[in-house]
Design a protein around this motif. Structure first.
Motif, PDB file in Angstrom:
ATOM      1  N   GLU A  90       0.877  -1.162   0.000  1.00  0.00           N
ATOM      2  CA  GLU A  90       0.000   0.000   0.000  1.00  0.00           C
ATOM      3  C   GLU A  90       0.919   1.218   0.000  1.00  0.00           C
ATOM      4  N   ARG A 101      -1.110  15.169  -8.467  1.00  0.00           N
ATOM      5  CA  ARG A 101      -2.064  14.398  -7.674  1.00  0.00           C
ATOM      6  C   ARG A 101      -1.448  13.049  -7.284  1.00  0.00           C
ATOM      7  N   GLY A 103      -2.213   9.415  -4.801  1.00  0.00           N
ATOM      8  CA  GLY A 103      -3.203   8.665  -4.034  1.00  0.00           C
ATOM      9  C   GLY A 103      -2.588   7.417  -3.444  1.00  0.00           C
ATOM     10  N   ILE A 148      -6.434   7.165 -10.234  1.00  0.00           N
ATOM     11  CA  ILE A 148      -7.330   7.923  -9.346  1.00  0.00           C
ATOM     12  C   ILE A 148      -8.630   7.160  -9.083  1.00  0.00           C
ATOM     13  N   ASP A 149      -8.973   6.214  -9.984  1.00  0.00           N
ATOM     14  CA  ASP A 149     -10.175   5.399  -9.763  1.00  0.00           C
ATOM     15  C   ASP A 149      -9.919   4.272  -8.775  1.00  0.00           C
ATOM     16  N   ALA A 151      -7.529   4.466  -6.295  1.00  0.00           N
ATOM     17  CA  ALA A 151      -6.952   4.972  -5.045  1.00  0.00           C
ATOM     18  C   ALA A 151      -7.961   4.843  -3.908  1.00  0.00           C
ATOM     19  N   GLU A 152      -7.456   4.362  -2.775  1.00  0.00           N
ATOM     20  CA  GLU A 152      -8.313   4.304  -1.588  1.00  0.00           C
ATOM     21  C   GLU A 152      -8.651   5.716  -1.136  1.00  0.00           C
ATOM     22  N   ARG A 153      -7.667   6.579  -1.266  1.00  0.00           N
ATOM     23  CA  ARG A 153      -7.925   7.996  -1.040  1.00  0.00           C
ATOM     24  C   ARG A 153      -6.796   8.784  -1.682  1.00  0.00           C
ATOM     25  N   MET A 154      -7.054  10.043  -1.971  1.00  0.00           N
ATOM     26  CA  MET A 154      -6.022  10.918  -2.514  1.00  0.00           C
ATOM     27  C   MET A 154      -5.316  11.609  -1.349  1.00  0.00           C
ATOM     28  N   LEU A 155      -4.040  11.930  -1.550  1.00  0.00           N
ATOM     29  CA  LEU A 155      -3.286  12.617  -0.501  1.00  0.00           C
ATOM     30  C   LEU A 155      -3.700  14.083  -0.436  1.00  0.00           C
ATOM     31  N   THR A 156      -3.700  14.608   0.785  1.00  0.00           N
ATOM     32  CA  THR A 156      -4.031  16.017   0.974  1.00  0.00           C
ATOM     33  C   THR A 156      -2.803  16.890   0.694  1.00  0.00           C
ATOM     34  N   GLU A 159      -0.221  16.390   3.387  1.00  0.00           N
ATOM     35  CA  GLU A 159       0.541  15.144   3.263  1.00  0.00           C
ATOM     36  C   GLU A 159       1.555  15.251   2.125  1.00  0.00           C
TER      37      GLU A 159
END
Ligand code: NI
Length: 170
Positions: A90, A101, A103, A148-149, A151-156, A159
């Motif tokens: 991960e 971007r 993720g 991006i589809d 990704a469990e989540r995108m980084l802020t 981060e």
């Protein structure tokens, strides 16, 4: 060799299933050379044909798992398939088609890929860690799938700043 324009964001070419190569001639060779040159110029570790608008199953990956002092090298993959995958990782993932971007994407830790080289000869290659991630990411591109589809989540932003030192563009 020539630099090609990398398509970004919601360009429709990034969402198409690509067709296999049946001819292994100069057009394919030129494309592979251009993919490598473009990838290097953009500081990527992989690039797939649909990212430059060619809807065909070809990509290049930079093998970065090399012994200290040895040079990283390119792997050219034509009509690649993942034939086995094991383990899990991960980690952060980005893409030249989605600048800025990143993720968190779950990928196998180790994969074996069967592909053809630029002359049509079949070979198998293994990837571990970042290279396994790159193989999966690039082969996804050939199926019209983008990270991006998955990704469990995108980084802020925070981060990203922590990871990449804040004032860098990527
Ligand atoms: Ni990508």
């Amino acid at each position: 060799m020539a630099l090609r324009t990398v398509l970004v964001d919601d360009h429709p070419s990034l969402r198409k299933v690509c067709r296999p190569y049946t001819e292994f001639g100069s057009r394919l060779h030129q494309l592979l050379d251009d993919l490598k040159e473009t990838m290097l110029a953009e500081n990527g570790v992989g690039l797939a044909a649909p990212q430059v608008g060619i809807l065909r199953r070809a990509c290049v990956v930079l093998e970065t798992n090399v012994p200290e002092g040895e040079q990283e090298y390119f792997i050219e993959l034509v009509n690649p398939e993942i034939v086995s995958a094991d383990g899990e990782q991960e980690g952060g993932e980005g893409c030249l088609s989605f600048p800025g971007r990143y993720g968190i994407v779950r990928r196998p830790q180790h994969v074996v890929v069967r592909a053809q080289d630029r002359n049509g000869d079949f070979f198998e290659v293994e990837g571990e860690g970042l290279t396994a991630r790159a193989f999966c990411h690039e082969i996804d591109h050939l199926n019209g799938q983008v990270f991006i589809d998955k990704a469990e989540r995108m980084l802020t932003e925070e981060e990203l700043a922590e990871l990449y030192g804040g004032d860098e563009e990527e």
